[in-house]
Design a protein around this motif. Structure first.
Motif, PDB file in Angstrom:
ATOM      1  N   ALA A 181       0.834  -1.212   0.000  1.00 52.68           N
ATOM      2  CA  ALA A 181       0.000   0.000   0.000  1.00 52.68           C
ATOM      3  C   ALA A 181       0.870   1.264   0.000  1.00 52.68           C
ATOM      4  O   ALA A 181       0.591   2.224  -0.724  1.00 52.68           O
ATOM      5  CB  ALA A 181      -0.928  -0.013   1.206  1.00 52.68           C
ATOM      6  N   GLU A 182       1.933   1.260   0.791  1.00 47.94           N
ATOM      7  CA  GLU A 182       2.855   2.408   0.843  1.00 47.94           C
ATOM      8  C   GLU A 182       3.514   2.639  -0.523  1.00 47.94           C
ATOM      9  O   GLU A 182       3.643   3.766  -0.983  1.00 47.94           O
ATOM     10  CB  GLU A 182       3.982   2.103   1.825  1.00 47.94           C
ATOM     11  CG  GLU A 182       3.898   2.741   3.187  1.00 47.94           C
ATOM     12  CD  GLU A 182       5.114   2.319   4.004  1.00 47.94           C
ATOM     13  OE1 GLU A 182       6.096   3.054   4.015  1.00 47.94           O
ATOM     14  OE2 GLU A 182       5.060   1.222   4.619  1.00 47.94           O
ATOM     15  N   LEU A 183       3.940   1.540  -1.131  1.00 52.87           N
ATOM     16  CA  LEU A 183       4.616   1.648  -2.427  1.00 52.87           C
ATOM     17  C   LEU A 183       3.656   2.171  -3.487  1.00 52.87           C
ATOM     18  O   LEU A 183       4.002   3.051  -4.271  1.00 52.87           O
ATOM     19  CB  LEU A 183       5.174   0.282  -2.846  1.00 52.87           C
ATOM     20  CG  LEU A 183       6.336  -0.230  -1.997  1.00 52.87           C
ATOM     21  CD1 LEU A 183       6.616  -1.695  -2.290  1.00 52.87           C
ATOM     22  CD2 LEU A 183       7.594   0.613  -2.252  1.00 52.87           C
ATOM     23  N   ARG A 184       2.455   1.657  -3.489  1.00 51.44           N
ATOM     24  CA  ARG A 184       1.468   2.108  -4.488  1.00 51.44           C
ATOM     25  C   ARG A 184       1.162   3.594  -4.294  1.00 51.44           C
ATOM     26  O   ARG A 184       1.038   4.344  -5.260  1.00 51.44           O
ATOM     27  CB  ARG A 184       0.194   1.274  -4.401  1.00 51.44           C
ATOM     28  CG  ARG A 184       0.357  -0.127  -4.982  1.00 51.44           C
ATOM     29  CD  ARG A 184      -0.984  -0.849  -5.068  1.00 51.44           C
ATOM     30  NE  ARG A 184      -0.838  -2.188  -5.582  1.00 51.44           N
ATOM     31  CZ  ARG A 184      -0.749  -2.517  -6.883  1.00 51.44           C
ATOM     32  NH1 ARG A 184      -0.801  -1.578  -7.808  1.00 51.44           N
ATOM     33  NH2 ARG A 184      -0.624  -3.777  -7.252  1.00 51.44           N
ATOM     34  N   ALA A 185       1.042   4.024  -3.028  1.00 45.00           N
ATOM     35  CA  ALA A 185       0.747   5.440  -2.762  1.00 45.00           C
ATOM     36  C   ALA A 185       1.922   6.322  -3.194  1.00 45.00           C
ATOM     37  O   ALA A 185       1.726   7.418  -3.735  1.00 45.00           O
ATOM     38  CB  ALA A 185       0.460   5.628  -1.278  1.00 45.00           C
ATOM     39  N   LEU A 186       3.126   5.838  -2.989  1.00 40.66           N
ATOM     40  CA  LEU A 186       4.323   6.593  -3.382  1.00 40.66           C
ATOM     41  C   LEU A 186       4.387   6.797  -4.895  1.00 40.66           C
ATOM     42  O   LEU A 186       4.708   7.872  -5.389  1.00 40.66           O
ATOM     43  CB  LEU A 186       5.567   5.814  -2.897  1.00 40.66           C
ATOM     44  CG  LEU A 186       6.938   6.352  -3.297  1.00 40.66           C
ATOM     45  CD1 LEU A 186       7.247   7.631  -2.511  1.00 40.66           C
ATOM     46  CD2 LEU A 186       8.021   5.301  -3.039  1.00 40.66           C
ATOM     47  N   ILE A 187       4.055   5.739  -5.614  1.00 40.98           N
ATOM     48  CA  ILE A 187       4.219   5.715  -7.071  1.00 40.98           C
ATOM     49  C   ILE A 187       3.036   6.364  -7.800  1.00 40.98           C
ATOM     50  O   ILE A 187       3.195   6.868  -8.914  1.00 40.98           O
ATOM     51  CB  ILE A 187       4.396   4.228  -7.518  1.00 40.98           C
ATOM     52  CG1 ILE A 187       5.687   3.632  -6.955  1.00 40.98           C
ATOM     53  CG2 ILE A 187       4.324   4.054  -9.019  1.00 40.98           C
ATOM     54  CD1 ILE A 187       6.927   4.467  -7.211  1.00 40.98           C
ATOM     55  N   ARG A 188       1.864   6.360  -7.166  1.00 37.93           N
ATOM     56  CA  ARG A 188       0.624   6.787  -7.845  1.00 37.93           C
ATOM     57  C   ARG A 188       0.767   8.100  -8.633  1.00 37.93           C
ATOM     58  O   ARG A 188       0.393   8.146  -9.804  1.00 37.93           O
ATOM     59  CB  ARG A 188      -0.527   6.861  -6.840  1.00 37.93           C
ATOM     60  CG  ARG A 188      -1.907   6.920  -7.500  1.00 37.93           C
ATOM     61  CD  ARG A 188      -3.025   6.630  -6.520  1.00 37.93           C
ATOM     62  NE  ARG A 188      -2.970   5.290  -5.961  1.00 37.93           N
ATOM     63  CZ  ARG A 188      -2.924   4.999  -4.667  1.00 37.93           C
ATOM     64  NH1 ARG A 188      -2.929   5.968  -3.770  1.00 37.93           N
ATOM     65  NH2 ARG A 188      -2.882   3.745  -4.252  1.00 37.93           N
ATOM     66  N   PRO A 189       1.315   9.179  -8.067  1.00 37.25           N
ATOM     67  CA  PRO A 189       1.361  10.447  -8.805  1.00 37.25           C
ATOM     68  C   PRO A 189       2.286  10.416 -10.032  1.00 37.25           C
ATOM     69  O   PRO A 189       2.181  11.302 -10.885  1.00 37.25           O
ATOM     70  CB  PRO A 189       1.899  11.454  -7.769  1.00 37.25           C
ATOM     71  CG  PRO A 189       1.815  10.764  -6.449  1.00 37.25           C
ATOM     72  CD  PRO A 189       1.854   9.307  -6.702  1.00 37.25           C
ATOM     73  N   VAL A 190       3.174   9.436 -10.116  1.00 31.23           N
ATOM     74  CA  VAL A 190       4.182   9.453 -11.190  1.00 31.23           C
ATOM     75  C   VAL A 190       4.062   8.260 -12.132  1.00 31.23           C
ATOM     76  O   VAL A 190       4.902   8.078 -13.019  1.00 31.23           O
ATOM     77  CB  VAL A 190       5.614   9.478 -10.597  1.00 31.23           C
ATOM     78  CG1 VAL A 190       5.871  10.798  -9.889  1.00 31.23           C
ATOM     79  CG2 VAL A 190       5.854   8.294  -9.656  1.00 31.23           C
ATOM     80  N   ALA A 191       3.034   7.453 -11.939  1.00 31.97           N
ATOM     81  CA  ALA A 191       2.935   6.218 -12.724  1.00 31.97           C
ATOM     82  C   ALA A 191       1.585   6.107 -13.414  1.00 31.97           C
ATOM     83  O   ALA A 191       0.552   6.480 -12.848  1.00 31.97           O
ATOM     84  CB  ALA A 191       3.132   5.014 -11.808  1.00 31.97           C
ATOM     85  N   SER A 192       1.618   5.595 -14.649  1.00 33.06           N
ATOM     86  CA  SER A 192       0.343   5.380 -15.325  1.00 33.06           C
ATOM     87  C   SER A 192      -0.110   3.926 -15.178  1.00 33.06           C
ATOM     88  O   SER A 192      -1.235   3.603 -15.493  1.00 33.06           O
ATOM     89  CB  SER A 192       0.445   5.772 -16.804  1.00 33.06           C
ATOM     90  OG  SER A 192       1.556   5.151 -17.377  1.00 33.06           O
TER      91      SER A 192
END
Ligand code: SAM
Length: 214
Positions: A181-192
């Motif tokens: 969950a932490e990783l997904r939240a970290l990546i969300r703004p920069v990943a499609s």
């Protein structure tokens, strides 16, 4: 970190010989090169080049960097990496001279990035990538805590292990265990797109960089 990995470089690869890790390692040795095939790959914190040697033969071009010279000396000796450009580079300030890439890889690195520096690391990495670049990170699962339990936690939530080396010295090493969950939240703004998979001893995360330096 630098002193620890410099001293450990001659026998760093012992981590890849642990019997309980062999199934995961066999999978990753196939999976990572397949996902990075035909791409211009920037590797960050490549260490002794264990993963570099497997990725490089299928990459179109590969530049592999680390912040410490001693592990790079071992990496340069790996068969299969003759075409790789190895170089010293701080992951938080990856220089423009490295060039532009459409793929990136970092193995067992994100766990060493302090919580408060994760965005700075990603910004540094993304400045070297073209929109649509494929990024792959792998790291230890919490099974690694059986070898080195958490000894301290700081105010930012970073966790620390005390790791002995063969010369008898003991090093306090920052080692975090981010959740999916932490990783997904970290990546969300920069990943499609983002894929995460938990293995027994490792996890891997792949995302497509959306071109936004956040
Ligand atoms: C756990 S090792 C991973 C090595 C390799 N990627 C692997 O998976 O086997 C972490 C590496 O991070 C490197 N490192 C530490 N601080 C760094 C920094 N600021 N920039 C780049 N590399 C750094 C260390 O020198 C070490 O080689």
């Amino acid at each position: 970190m630098h002193a620890y990995y410099a001293a450990r470089a001659p026998y760093y690869d012992a981590v890849y010989l642990k019997p309980e890790r062999q199934d995961d390692i066999a999978f990753l040795r196939r999976h990572l090169p397949e996902r990075l095939q035909g791409r211009d790959v920037l590797e960050v914190a490549c260490g002794t080049g264990y993963w570099t040697q497997h990725i490089a033969p299928l990459a179109r071009r590969m530049v592999a960097t680390d912040g410490t010279e001693e592990p790079l000396e071992f990496a340069r000796l790996r068969p299969g990496t003759e075409a790789v450009a190895f170089g010293l580079a701080d992951a938080y300030e990856l220089p423009e001279e490295l060039g532009q890439f459409n793929a990136a890889f970092a193995g067992l690195w994100l766990s060493h990035v302090p919580v408060q520096a994760r965005h700075a690391f990603l910004r540094s990495l993304h400045r070297r990538l073209s929109p649509g670049a494929r990024v792959l990170f792998i790291d230890n699962s919490t099974v690694q805590l059986q070898d080195f339990p958490i000894e301290e936690t700081d105010a930012e939530g970073n966790t620390y292990q005390h790791r002995p080396l063969r010369d008898g010295s003991v090093h306090r090493v920052l080692k975090n265990f981010p959740t999916e969950a932490e990783l997904r939240a970290l990546i969300r703004p920069v990943a499609s797109a983002c894929t995460f998979q938990s293995l027994d001893n490792f996890w891997w995360l792949e995302y497509e960089f959306n071109g936004v330096i956040a």
